[in-house]
Design a protein around this motif. Structure first.
Motif, mmCIF file in Angstrom:
data_model
loop_
_atom_site.group_PDB
_atom_site.id
_atom_site.type_symbol
_atom_site.label_atom_id
_atom_site.label_comp_id
_atom_site.label_asym_id
_atom_site.label_seq_id
_atom_site.Cartn_x
_atom_site.Cartn_y
_atom_site.Cartn_z
ATOM 1 N N PRO A 260 -4.747 -0.240 5.601
ATOM 2 C CA PRO A 260 -5.299 -1.450 4.979
ATOM 3 C C PRO A 260 -6.288 -1.101 3.887
ATOM 4 N N ARG A 261 -6.348 -1.949 2.877
ATOM 5 C CA ARG A 261 -7.322 -1.770 1.811
ATOM 6 C C ARG A 261 -8.638 -2.457 2.138
ATOM 7 N N THR A 262 -8.604 -3.412 3.055
ATOM 8 C CA THR A 262 -9.808 -4.100 3.510
ATOM 9 C C THR A 262 -9.749 -4.212 5.023
ATOM 10 N N PRO A 263 -10.890 -4.365 5.706
ATOM 11 C CA PRO A 263 -10.872 -4.454 7.182
ATOM 12 C C PRO A 263 -10.031 -5.606 7.715
ATOM 13 N N LYS A 264 -9.920 -6.686 6.989
ATOM 14 C CA LYS A 264 -9.186 -7.839 7.498
ATOM 15 C C LYS A 264 -7.671 -7.642 7.430
ATOM 16 N N HIS A 265 -7.218 -6.551 6.802
ATOM 17 C CA HIS A 265 -5.788 -6.308 6.668
ATOM 18 C C HIS A 265 -5.295 -5.217 7.616
ATOM 19 N N GLU A 266 -6.036 -4.933 8.689
ATOM 20 C CA GLU A 266 -5.614 -3.872 9.612
ATOM 21 C C GLU A 266 -4.302 -4.223 10.300
ATOM 22 N N ALA A 267 -4.165 -5.485 10.725
ATOM 23 C CA ALA A 267 -2.908 -5.893 11.365
ATOM 24 C C ALA A 267 -1.765 -5.880 10.359
ATOM 25 N N ASP A 268 -2.057 -6.218 9.104
ATOM 26 C CA ASP A 268 -1.027 -6.205 8.076
ATOM 27 C C ASP A 268 -0.483 -4.791 7.868
ATOM 28 N N ALA A 269 -1.340 -3.792 7.984
ATOM 29 C CA ALA A 269 -0.905 -2.414 7.783
ATOM 30 C C ALA A 269 0.142 -2.015 8.815
ATOM 31 N N THR A 270 -0.035 -2.456 10.035
ATOM 32 C CA THR A 270 0.955 -2.150 11.080
ATOM 33 C C THR A 270 2.289 -2.804 10.756
ATOM 34 N N ALA A 271 2.246 -4.052 10.322
ATOM 35 C CA ALA A 271 3.481 -4.746 9.965
ATOM 36 C C ALA A 271 4.180 -4.044 8.803
ATOM 37 N N ALA A 272 3.435 -3.621 7.795
ATOM 38 C CA ALA A 272 4.032 -2.933 6.651
ATOM 39 C C ALA A 272 4.637 -1.595 7.068
ATOM 40 N N THR A 273 3.931 -0.854 7.908
ATOM 41 C CA THR A 273 4.440 0.441 8.379
ATOM 42 C C THR A 273 5.778 0.277 9.083
ATOM 43 N N GLU A 274 5.842 -0.670 9.999
ATOM 44 C CA GLU A 274 7.072 -0.850 10.773
ATOM 45 C C GLU A 274 8.196 -1.400 9.910
ATOM 46 N N ALA A 275 7.885 -2.208 8.913
ATOM 47 C CA ALA A 275 8.921 -2.738 8.033
ATOM 48 C C ALA A 275 9.575 -1.603 7.237
ATOM 49 N N ILE A 276 8.757 -0.706 6.677
ATOM 50 C CA ILE A 276 9.310 0.398 5.892
ATOM 51 C C ILE A 276 10.086 1.355 6.796
ATOM 52 N N ARG A 277 9.557 1.652 7.966
ATOM 53 C CA ARG A 277 10.259 2.554 8.884
ATOM 54 C C ARG A 277 11.571 1.940 9.363
ATOM 55 N N TYR A 278 11.604 0.633 9.483
ATOM 56 C CA TYR A 278 12.846 -0.052 9.866
ATOM 57 C C TYR A 278 13.931 0.207 8.822
ATOM 58 N N VAL A 279 13.572 0.088 7.537
ATOM 59 C CA VAL A 279 14.541 0.336 6.468
ATOM 60 C C VAL A 279 14.973 1.800 6.475
ATOM 61 N N LEU A 280 14.027 2.713 6.622
ATOM 62 C CA LEU A 280 14.357 4.137 6.629
ATOM 63 C C LEU A 280 15.327 4.477 7.752
ATOM 64 N N GLN A 281 15.102 3.900 8.912
ATOM 65 C CA GLN A 281 15.975 4.189 10.050
ATOM 66 C C GLN A 281 17.337 3.536 9.873
ATOM 67 N N ALA A 282 17.349 2.288 9.404
ATOM 68 C CA ALA A 282 18.620 1.577 9.241
ATOM 69 C C ALA A 282 19.498 2.231 8.183
#
Length: 750
Positions: free
Chosen positions: A104-126
């Motif tokens: 995250p770039r700001t503390p309020k985006h910590e949950a967003d970082a997890t969502a972004a990580t899993e979204a990119i890894r989903y594409v890489l795996q698929a």
């Protein structure tokens, strides 16, 4: 585009022919020139790339060289030392693969970082990214250039699929004047696509006439080999992305014209600028702007190995002789017999006078010496024995690791190119996700294959549902959850719709996370940690398991995580309180033992008095003494009851303390369960603070109750000190009772 190029309103005069052509035709001619430049200006580099590939495939002698050797009856031996080296470097890529993680770039985006990580890894795996990455790395090593395409394709269910394609080096088109390894300074990038004529017509129905008027092309980009293959009717189509006026445009064309007219690229960056879908890279670039791979430095050494080996074998299998003219009838027959292991030579004159075998062993030995030097030279560069851990000498693990690290340093520039391409591909994947994943989508969390979890992207929910989910993650009481649920259904403000994990609004940074380099490195790290633990260095058990090379460590870590863990501060205070309670119990036990001894002494005294009471003359006196002893015994019994009461209080105190510990453990377990749910990620920081406050409050209450209890027990023990004496109370010479009087100098129990 229509069958024939339409004329636009703007016309340009061409003096040579007197005809007028459109700007679109001029643009098409410019694109054709770009493709020709990409072909003609890279001829030397492409020839070197093709030679490198041939050497890897053991095609290391030219046709002319083979014919010359055949005339000399010399074997064209190939001792391929390049292929094992390239295979070793490809193996290093597989053992050093990376993955992506968003921060995250700001503390309020910590949950967003997890969502972004899993979204990119989903594409890489698929998209089986590891295989396509390995294919690009192979092109980088062999031909010097590799590329990947990141595009978006509509799926049958109406969604958009992020697709990754490896582009072979001989299908890549790039600006030959680009001088950077990542092609960031290129004016245009593209690829050659070969497809069957009927497929091309189905894909581009308005370009039928264009596809029927093909001309020949270059050898590198052939299918092979033309703009159109007449034997199977396959068409060569060029897809080109180019920069113009600060924007990126897309064009699809063939030699005859446009299959699709130029238009702006549909792909955009996170800042809204257009971009091309390609990510190309090159390992090395010389000062003439020729791109080449890791094989080039090995080609000359490989030639020397092959030629010296062939020459040495030839010298060992033939003989040179000096023959006086007329000494043999047929020179050719002599040559044939000398080449045979059991050949027979008939001479008309004595040996030595007219016939002599010349010594050529020194020539063969010289060739072998140079051959050994060439082998040593090729073994010392690129992927060497040091990197593979293969050594003929007996060396310690630390020494082998040091040599391996030295070899990896030599190859670090090449792997840095691969890492840079990884990052650029991940960034493009994230751009496609932000642009095309607009609907609700669920992706599986890939961190733990044994624990199936999901993350919702662009998830629609009401404000009330969002608040209720957050409260459940924080472990709110059931009564509070029920109240919040009633409010969510009754309050109109709670019915407003919000989007959780809105991809378009996520603001994160991407970094690469490396896998362990080698198993030996992990073993050495674990041994170092083991020595640290033996020396008394405090190391959490889970950290030790994580660093270990155990094959089932993920399962062990999962079991440890499922077991509630008490915070170190709470654990320390609990141990201190338990120790104090144990000390009190020991003092109480000692007091009870001493009191029992006093009771036994009194019983003996009573028996003695009863024996003496047989004398009638002393009967009255003895009865008085007996009454006094009974009073003292009663008082001692009261002391026993008080001691039993103290013991009961201690037991109740321990039960109460255990209940409070169990409560804290349950709260800790609730925190762990909340972390395993996808909803917990959104409020992880606030939840941690809340749980820490609850733990601190619980610890403070436990400490206060413990101090109050110990103070009360201390006061009781002061009055029931085992070192007490019982004094009789007399009035008018008669014994009327007994009391406990502390002895002088006694210490009270604290």
């Amino acid at each position: 585009m229509a069958k024939k190029q339409k004329k636009t309103s703007q016309q340009v005069d061409v003096k040579s022919s007197g005809e007028k052509i459109s700007d679109l035709d001029l643009q098409h001619a410019e694109f054709i020139q770009w493709v020709n430049d990409a072909d003609e200006l890279t001829t030397d580099a492409r020839a070197l790339s093709e030679k490198s590939r041939d050497y890897y495939d053991s095609k290391q002698w030219t046709a002319e060289e083979k014919n010359a050797l055949r005339e000399r009856k010399q074997a064209a031996t190939v001792i391929n030392r390049i292929k094992p080296k390239m295979d070793g470097l490809m193996g290093l890529e597989k053992s050093n693969r990376t993955t992506v993680r968003a921060f995250p770039r700001t503390p309020k985006h910590e949950a967003d970082a997890t969502a972004a990580t899993e979204a990119i890894r989903y594409v890489l795996q698929a998209q089986s990214w590891n295989k396509k990455r390995s294919a690009a790395w192979e092109n980088l090593l062999m031909e010097g250039t590799g590329g990947v395409e990141v595009i978006a394709k509509p799926a049958k269910d109406g969604e958009v699929t992020i697709t990754l394609n490896n582009i072979p080096w001989d299908r890549m088109i790039f600006d030959p004047r680009s001088m950077r390894k990542d092609f960031s300074d290129a004016r245009y990038l593209g690829q050659v696509v070969w497809m069957d004529y009927d497929e091309a017509i189905a894909l581009y129905p308005n370009a039928k006439d264009i596809l029927e008027t093909m001309q020949e092309g270059s050898e590198t980009y052939e299918d092979k080999p033309k703009w159109m293959d007449d034997s199977r009717k396959r068409c060569k189509i060029v897809e080109l992305y180019y920069k113009k006026a600060g924007e990126v445009y897309y064009a699809c064309f063939t030699r005859g014209g446009f299959c699709e007219e130029p238009k702006k690229s549909p792909y955009k960056t996170d800042t809204g600028e257009t971009e091309w879908p390609y990510e190309f890279g090159s390992l090395f670039i010389d000062r003439d702007n020729n791109r080449y791979g890791a094989c080039v430095q090995l080609l000359d050494i490989q030639d020397e190995i092959n030629k010296r080996r062939s020459k040495a074998l030839h010298l060992m299998s033939v003989r040179q002789v000096a023959v006086q003219r007329g000494a043999v009838e047929d020179v050719n027959k002599l040559r044939s017999e000398l080449s045979k292991p059991d050949g027979v030579v008939e001479l008309d004159q004595p040996v030595g006078e007219s016939f002599e075998i010349l010594k050529t062993g020194d020539m063969a030995q010289a060739q072998f010496n140079l051959l050994a030097e060439a082998k040593g030279e090729i073994d010392s560069v690129s992927y060497s024995a040091a990197m593979s851990g293969k050594e003929n000498r007996n060396m310690s693990g630390v020494a082998l690791r040091s040599r391996e690290m030295a070899g990896q340093t030599e190859n670090a520039p090449m792997f840095e190119v691969l890492r840079d391409m990884d990052y650029r591909v991940y960034r493009k994947i994230w751009n496609r996700i932000r642009q095309y994943w607009t609907g609700e989508k669920w992706v599986r969390v890939t961190d733990d294959q044994n624990n199936l979890k999901w993350v919702g992207l662009n998830r629609k929910m009401t404000v009330g549902q969002q608040m209720l989910a957050q409260a459940e993650q924080q472990g709110a009481p059931r009564e509070m959850l029920q109240q919040m649920q009633m409010r969510a259904t009754q309050d109109p403000a709670m019915q407003a719709m919000v989007t959780e994990n809105n991809i378009a609004e996520l603001d994160v940074d991407l970094i690469l996370t490396d896998a362990p380099d080698t198993v030996s490195q992990q073993v050495e790290d674990f041994q170092t940690i083991g020595e640290m633990v033996k020396s008394g260095f405090p190391m959490p058990p889970m950290a030790v398991i994580e660093a270990s090379p155990l094959s089932n460590k993920e399962r062990i870590l999962k079991m440890m995580k499922e077991t509630p863990q008490i915070p170190p501060q709470a654990q320390q205070q609990m141990e201190q309180m338990k120790q104090e309670a144990q000390d009190m119990r020991q003092q109480l036990q000692k007091t009870m033992q001493e009191n029992q001894q006093l009771k036994a002494d009194m019983v003996v005294e009573m028996n003695k008095i009863r024996a003496e009471s047989q004398t009638k003359s002393q009967e009255l006196n003895q009865k008085a003494q007996l009454a006094e002893a009974e009073m003292m015994l009663d008082k001692q019994i009261e002391i026993d009851k008080a001691l039993m009461q103290i013991q009961s209080m201690i037991s109740k105190h321990e039960s109460k303390m255990q209940m409070m510990v169990d409560s804290m453990v349950m709260k800790q377990e609730a925190k762990r369960q909340a972390e395993e749910t996808a909803e917990a990620e959104a409020e992880e920081t606030a939840e941690k603070e809340t749980v820490d406050q609850m733990q601190n409050a619980t610890l403070a209450a436990m400490q206060q109750q413990h101090e109050q209890f110990m103070q009360g027990i201390g006061q009781i023990m002061q009055t029931l000190n085992a070192k007490k004496q019982i004094t009789l109370i007399k009035q008018n010479g008669q014994t009327v009772g007994a009391e406990v009087v502390p002895m002088a100098g006694n210490e009270t129990v604290q």
